[in-house]
Design a protein around this motif. Sequence first.
Motif, PDB file in Angstrom:
ATOM      1  N   MET A   6       0.815  -1.344  -0.004  1.00 49.34           N
ATOM      2  CA  MET A   6      -0.338  -0.182   0.133  1.00 49.34           C
ATOM      3  C   MET A   6       0.239   1.192  -0.287  1.00 49.34           C
ATOM      4  N   ASP A   7       2.140   1.101   0.399  1.00 47.22           N
ATOM      5  CA  ASP A   7       2.918   2.713   0.614  1.00 47.22           C
ATOM      6  C   ASP A   7       4.328   2.384  -0.925  1.00 47.22           C
ATOM      7  N   GLY A   8       3.848   1.746  -1.715  1.00 51.11           N
ATOM      8  CA  GLY A   8       4.376   1.348  -2.720  1.00 51.11           C
ATOM      9  C   GLY A   8       5.633   0.876  -3.276  1.00 51.11           C
ATOM     10  N   THR A   9       5.919  -0.271  -1.657  1.00 51.87           N
ATOM     11  CA  THR A   9       7.193  -0.384  -1.781  1.00 51.87           C
ATOM     12  C   THR A   9       7.024  -1.940  -2.775  1.00 51.87           C
ATOM     13  N   LYS A  10       7.531  -2.231  -3.377  1.00 51.37           N
ATOM     14  CA  LYS A  10       7.956  -2.984  -4.389  1.00 51.37           C
ATOM     15  C   LYS A  10       8.117  -4.916  -3.271  1.00 51.37           C
ATOM     16  N   ALA A  11       7.396  -5.897  -4.437  1.00 51.08           N
ATOM     17  CA  ALA A  11       8.416  -6.974  -3.728  1.00 51.08           C
ATOM     18  C   ALA A  11       7.935  -8.104  -5.085  1.00 51.08           C
ATOM     19  N   THR A  12       9.468  -8.863  -5.240  1.00 52.90           N
ATOM     20  CA  THR A  12       9.051  -9.920  -5.804  1.00 52.90           C
ATOM     21  C   THR A  12       8.858 -11.372  -6.013  1.00 52.90           C
ATOM     22  N   VAL A  13       7.591 -12.103  -6.058  1.00 55.80           N
ATOM     23  CA  VAL A  13       7.141 -13.051  -5.416  1.00 55.80           C
ATOM     24  C   VAL A  13       8.315 -14.099  -6.004  1.00 55.80           C
ATOM     25  N   GLY A  14       8.952 -15.592  -5.800  1.00 54.61           N
ATOM     26  CA  GLY A  14       9.390 -16.447  -7.147  1.00 54.61           C
ATOM     27  C   GLY A  14       9.207 -17.800  -6.252  1.00 54.61           C
ATOM     28  N   ALA A  15       9.001 -18.796  -7.098  1.00 54.78           N
ATOM     29  CA  ALA A  15       8.766 -19.925  -6.810  1.00 54.78           C
ATOM     30  C   ALA A  15      10.132 -20.904  -7.127  1.00 54.78           C
ATOM     31  N   PHE A  16      10.706 -21.953  -6.575  1.00 59.98           N
ATOM     32  CA  PHE A  16      11.597 -23.202  -7.301  1.00 59.98           C
ATOM     33  C   PHE A  16      11.688 -24.085  -6.973  1.00 59.98           C
ATOM     34  N   ARG A  17      11.683 -25.367  -7.941  1.00 57.62           N
ATOM     35  CA  ARG A  17      11.539 -26.134  -6.977  1.00 57.62           C
ATOM     36  C   ARG A  17      13.300 -27.049  -6.983  1.00 57.62           C
ATOM     37  N   GLU A  18      13.730 -27.886  -5.669  1.00 56.32           N
ATOM     38  CA  GLU A  18      14.823 -28.460  -5.740  1.00 56.32           C
ATOM     39  C   GLU A  18      14.301 -29.344  -5.233  1.00 56.32           C
ATOM     40  N   ASP A  19      15.168 -30.462  -5.544  1.00 57.35           N
ATOM     41  CA  ASP A  19      15.372 -31.926  -4.744  1.00 57.35           C
ATOM     42  C   ASP A  19      14.342 -32.827  -4.718  1.00 57.35           C
ATOM     43  N   ASN A  20      13.351 -32.341  -5.359  1.00 61.16           N
ATOM     44  CA  ASN A  20      11.437 -32.899  -5.292  1.00 61.16           C
ATOM     45  C   ASN A  20      10.909 -31.466  -4.129  1.00 61.16           C
ATOM     46  N   ARG A  21      11.634 -30.995  -3.431  1.00 59.76           N
ATOM     47  CA  ARG A  21      10.946 -30.169  -2.694  1.00 59.76           C
ATOM     48  C   ARG A  21      10.107 -28.562  -3.642  1.00 59.76           C
ATOM     49  N   SER A  22       9.072 -28.295  -3.348  1.00 60.09           N
ATOM     50  CA  SER A  22       9.224 -26.780  -3.356  1.00 60.09           C
ATOM     51  C   SER A  22       9.478 -25.265  -2.359  1.00 60.09           C
ATOM     52  N   TRP A  23      10.023 -24.290  -2.968  1.00 60.02           N
ATOM     53  CA  TRP A  23      10.215 -23.221  -2.043  1.00 60.02           C
ATOM     54  C   TRP A  23       9.740 -21.379  -3.229  1.00 60.02           C
ATOM     55  N   LEU A  24       9.178 -21.173  -1.845  1.00 57.63           N
ATOM     56  CA  LEU A  24       9.347 -19.829  -2.144  1.00 57.63           C
ATOM     57  C   LEU A  24       9.383 -18.545  -1.423  1.00 57.63           C
ATOM     58  N   ILE A  25       9.941 -17.633  -2.343  1.00 58.46           N
ATOM     59  CA  ILE A  25      10.757 -16.568  -1.954  1.00 58.46           C
ATOM     60  C   ILE A  25      10.042 -15.387  -1.748  1.00 58.46           C
ATOM     61  N   ILE A  26      10.226 -14.830  -1.483  1.00 55.38           N
ATOM     62  CA  ILE A  26       9.709 -12.967  -1.195  1.00 55.38           C
ATOM     63  C   ILE A  26      10.810 -12.125  -1.053  1.00 55.38           C
ATOM     64  N   ILE A  27      11.113 -11.137  -1.942  1.00 55.44           N
ATOM     65  CA  ILE A  27      11.877 -10.396  -2.383  1.00 55.44           C
ATOM     66  C   ILE A  27      11.935  -9.054  -2.173  1.00 55.44           C
ATOM     67  N   VAL A  28      11.741  -8.184  -0.923  1.00 57.01           N
ATOM     68  CA  VAL A  28      11.038  -6.743  -0.602  1.00 57.01           C
ATOM     69  C   VAL A  28      12.313  -6.170  -1.033  1.00 57.01           C
ATOM     70  N   TRP A  29      11.838  -4.974  -2.075  1.00 51.86           N
ATOM     71  CA  TRP A  29      12.276  -3.977  -2.574  1.00 51.86           C
ATOM     72  C   TRP A  29      13.003  -2.705  -2.177  1.00 51.86           C
ATOM     73  N   HIS A  30      13.072  -2.674  -1.164  1.00 49.64           N
ATOM     74  CA  HIS A  30      13.286  -1.556   0.093  1.00 49.64           C
ATOM     75  C   HIS A  30      14.935  -1.034  -0.853  1.00 49.64           C
ATOM     76  N   ASP A  31      14.387   0.259  -0.763  1.00 47.95           N
ATOM     77  CA  ASP A  31      16.140   1.251  -1.558  1.00 47.95           C
ATOM     78  C   ASP A  31      17.126   0.833  -1.691  1.00 47.95           C
ATOM     79  N   HIS A  32      17.371  -0.256  -0.033  1.00 52.10           N
ATOM     80  CA  HIS A  32      18.818  -0.335   0.072  1.00 52.10           C
ATOM     81  C   HIS A  32      18.801  -2.309  -0.702  1.00 52.10           C
ATOM     82  N   CYS A  33      17.859  -2.180  -1.290  1.00 52.19           N
ATOM     83  CA  CYS A  33      18.334  -3.380  -1.522  1.00 52.19           C
ATOM     84  C   CYS A  33      17.958  -4.888  -2.864  1.00 52.19           C
ATOM     85  N   ILE A  34      18.335  -2.935  -3.287  1.00 55.11           N
ATOM     86  CA  ILE A  34      18.733  -3.115  -5.213  1.00 55.11           C
ATOM     87  C   ILE A  34      19.746  -2.364  -5.326  1.00 55.11           C
ATOM     88  N   VAL A  35      20.209  -3.030  -6.258  1.00 54.74           N
ATOM     89  CA  VAL A  35      21.427  -2.356  -7.247  1.00 54.74           C
ATOM     90  C   VAL A  35      21.516  -1.239  -7.987  1.00 54.74           C
TER      91      VAL A  35
END
Lengths: 343, 201
Positions: free
Chosen positions: A313-342
Amino acid sequence: MAATMNAPRFPLTELPVPCAKNVLQTMSPLQLVVYSLLSKKCKNHVNSINYPTEVMSIQFTQGLAIIIKIKQDILRVGFYEPHTQEEMENKKQLGTPKNVTIAIGRNETVVEECRWTTNQLGVKEWVEHLKFVFPNSNDIWLNFMQRSFRFDLDCVKKIFPNIPKLCIYHTGRFKYNQLILQKLLPTEVISIAPNCFRDSRIPQRILIQNFANVHYAQGPLTRIPLNDLLINNSKQIMAINSQISSKEFNKFLKLWIRGANPRIEFLSVLISDEFTEYISMKGITYQKMQERKCNLGCLKNVTLSGGLDVCRMDGTKATVGAFREDNRSWLIIIVWHDHCIVP
Amino acid sequence: MSVENAPVVDVDEAAIPVEKKMYYRFESNDKKEFRVSELAIQQSETLNRLVEAMGYTSEDVENKPAIAIENIDGKTLKLVFQWCEHHKGEAIPVDDGSVPKIVEIPEFDAKLMDIDNGLLFKLIWAADYLNIVQLLNVSCKKVANMAQGKTPAQLRRVYLLPSDEEDEAAKRAAQEAQDPRAREVEEEFEERKRQGGNSFF
């Protein structure tokens, strides 16, 4: 003994300085540690070659070991390794252990080893010494592993009063696990196996403590209740063997959009079912992410693409990603605060 | 001993110029003479520059006196040139300062360096002086290998390393041997350092 008496002699200090340095540069880290113990000069020589070591951990098990990672190798300095039943059952203080074993391990095999029984350095002095001779290993973990419950925690606290990173696996005694938390918190980073607790759930009174990073360490597969995620105000939450359902993840994401977990930068968690956009992103506005370079811990300078962007709601962006490894599924969220992005 | 009477040591028969192969003559400080091929000399940055600067022709090599290497004895120089002949034409490693330095000792080098530590010490000095990078690396690796499996007490004996107390005593002895005025200046300097003042400079 005779072999020692007849050992060849070589006047290392009489070599030109670059040659003596060349000798040290070709030594193994084990040989460098032994050399560094001989005098202040030797200690400074080893420091000056800036050996590329990595993270250091002080590991309590039945014995105590200082472990330093060096590329594919492990340098291990071991103390208090019990040989008899009596030694195993003794309460262990951290004094000046007489016996020291230094080894280099590669792929779980010892490739070089040296031991002596005339050690004169205390455990704290050993840690300080290793920090000095290997200046790249200033990232230090204190790890409690299986069967570490014989170590006196008051003594540990006294010797390591400011521990930034603490890792606790089930020591074999729930009471001792509790005592570690009681005596050694707060820390900046905590890695804790859920099976350290009788109900295999990390108590909320621990999660609420504003750690910078919380890792759910390796242990039996457990479930993370949604409330436990919401109560956790850490910047990074990583769950190695703990899971939530896609539905709960969806709820978490919706709550984050409305302002929950404001500090979070990175979440990685197992999901108990398959990732589908239909369930995980249901009711959430999202779009395919643009390529971005990340500035976060293990993803530093990694260019990411292919995830789904959501917006708080405050405009902060995040990315949701999913990947599989060793027959297991993972979910990740990366929040793009200013210091988290190059930039 | 005159140059004419000096023994000539052919390091490598193959290196003797049967055809028009260029070679050079060198003489150790104990007047032993060596014939070394041009390609072998390239392993030594110091000698390579020297012969380039001299610009000798084949006739010059024969007619002029052998090039004197005054601070290396014949026994050591023989090892150095044997090594250079064996490794002639090989790429010279560039020392980028990275640690750890990964050095394997080839079988030939291991046999060549199957010598007493006194001679090994001289060989390292020679490799350093003549700037033979890979010979320096393998000989230093041989010294590093002496540390394998040694406890601190054993390593101290192997490398003849002084303790802190011995270092201090040596420093004091060196100070006492100094000129009294120089010692006064040094003591004044130390005193200023103790008081937290700036250095004289």
